[in-house]
Design a protein around this motif. Structure first.
Motif, PDB file in Angstrom:
ATOM      1  N   GLY A  46       0.845  -1.174   0.000  1.00  0.00           N
ATOM      2  CA  GLY A  46       0.000   0.000   0.000  1.00  0.00           C
ATOM      3  C   GLY A  46       0.886   1.230   0.000  1.00  0.00           C
ATOM      4  N   PHE A  47       0.299   2.364  -0.292  1.00  0.00           N
ATOM      5  CA  PHE A  47       1.042   3.618  -0.395  1.00  0.00           C
ATOM      6  C   PHE A  47       0.402   4.662   0.509  1.00  0.00           C
ATOM      7  CE2 PHE A  47       1.191   1.259  -4.316  1.00  0.00           C
ATOM      8  CZ  PHE A  47       2.534   1.264  -4.663  1.00  0.00           C
ATOM      9  N   VAL A  48       1.201   5.255   1.375  1.00  0.00           N
ATOM     10  CA  VAL A  48       0.766   6.400   2.155  1.00  0.00           C
ATOM     11  C   VAL A  48       1.455   7.610   1.541  1.00  0.00           C
ATOM     12  CG1 VAL A  48       0.708   7.538   4.400  1.00  0.00           C
ATOM     13  CG2 VAL A  48       0.400   5.057   4.241  1.00  0.00           C
ATOM     14  N   THR A  49       0.675   8.395   0.832  1.00  0.00           N
ATOM     15  CA  THR A  49       1.222   9.541   0.100  1.00  0.00           C
ATOM     16  C   THR A  49       0.579  10.807   0.647  1.00  0.00           C
ATOM     17  OG1 THR A  49      -0.411   9.178  -1.638  1.00  0.00           O
ATOM     18  CG2 THR A  49       1.758   8.194  -1.969  1.00  0.00           C
ATOM     19  N   TYR A  50       1.109  11.258   1.760  1.00  0.00           N
ATOM     20  CA  TYR A  50       0.524  12.381   2.472  1.00  0.00           C
ATOM     21  C   TYR A  50       0.821  13.700   1.768  1.00  0.00           C
ATOM     22  CZ  TYR A  50      -1.725  13.736   6.847  1.00  0.00           C
ATOM     23  OH  TYR A  50      -2.616  14.173   7.783  1.00  0.00           O
ATOM     24  N   SER A  51       2.001  13.829   1.209  1.00  0.00           N
ATOM     25  CA  SER A  51       2.381  15.082   0.544  1.00  0.00           C
ATOM     26  C   SER A  51       2.120  15.001  -0.958  1.00  0.00           C
ATOM     27  CB  SER A  51       3.860  15.388   0.777  1.00  0.00           C
ATOM     28  OG  SER A  51       4.667  14.482   0.042  1.00  0.00           O
ATOM     29  N   ASN A  52       2.057  16.164  -1.579  1.00  0.00           N
ATOM     30  CA  ASN A  52       1.912  16.201  -3.036  1.00  0.00           C
ATOM     31  C   ASN A  52       3.110  15.558  -3.717  1.00  0.00           C
ATOM     32  OD1 ASN A  52      -0.543  17.439  -2.796  1.00  0.00           O
ATOM     33  ND2 ASN A  52       0.153  19.456  -3.406  1.00  0.00           N
TER      34      ASN A  52
END
Length: 157
Positions: A46-52
């Protein structure tokens, strides 16, 4: 049976794999799935992409999309899901981007969460306005809704 247990059961039965792309939930959907023993049969990453920047680097979300619509938007959620599906080589991807709070703005209020699912043959996007019940409540509601979207995608496959 929890939603995550049902997801595991039905995905295994259909031989489907799942990935997640999460922003405001910070990995809560992936955690709900991987809390279930045997989830490695359907969930590799899975991917946690909090920032742009993370959205661009990990999921190939286009800068133009981010600039045109903002991170909390259906077009960005859809690109997140597509990027996650491609990067993970998964059958089903779900993406979540939202404003859990506190805060927000007139144009992007607290509690707005955008969702997307992408499969080989279908994509779905929607926005839900949860209001401002509090950060943890918005995140939990978004997690549960994302799990329900995964289950729907499995059942439609």
């Amino acid at each position: 049976m929890t939603l995550a247990e049902k997801i595991l059961q039905e995905a295994v039965a259909k031989g489907l794999t799942i990935t997640t792309a999460e922003s405001c939930t910070g990995g809560m959907v992936a955690a709900a799935i991987t809390d279930i023993a045997g989830s490695s049969a359907i969930f590799e990453r899975g991917f946690v992409t909090y920032s742009n920047l993370a959205k661009q680097d990990m999921l190939a979300v286009r800068m133009q999309t981010l600039e045109s619509f903002g991170a909390v938007s259906e077009p960005v959620a859809q690109e997140m899901a597509l990027g996650a599906r491609n990067a993970a080589h998964a059958d089903i991807a779900v993406a979540i981007s939202g404003i859990a709070g506190p805060g927000g703005s007139e144009f992007k209020p607290e509690g707005r969460v955008c969702f997307a699912t992408v499969t080989a043959t279908d994509s779905f996007v929607e926005t839900i306005e949860y209001g401002a019940p509090g950060r943890s409540e918005v995140r939990a509601a978004a997690r549960d809704h994302a799990l329900s979207l995964i289950l729907k995608a499995i059942q439609a496959a």
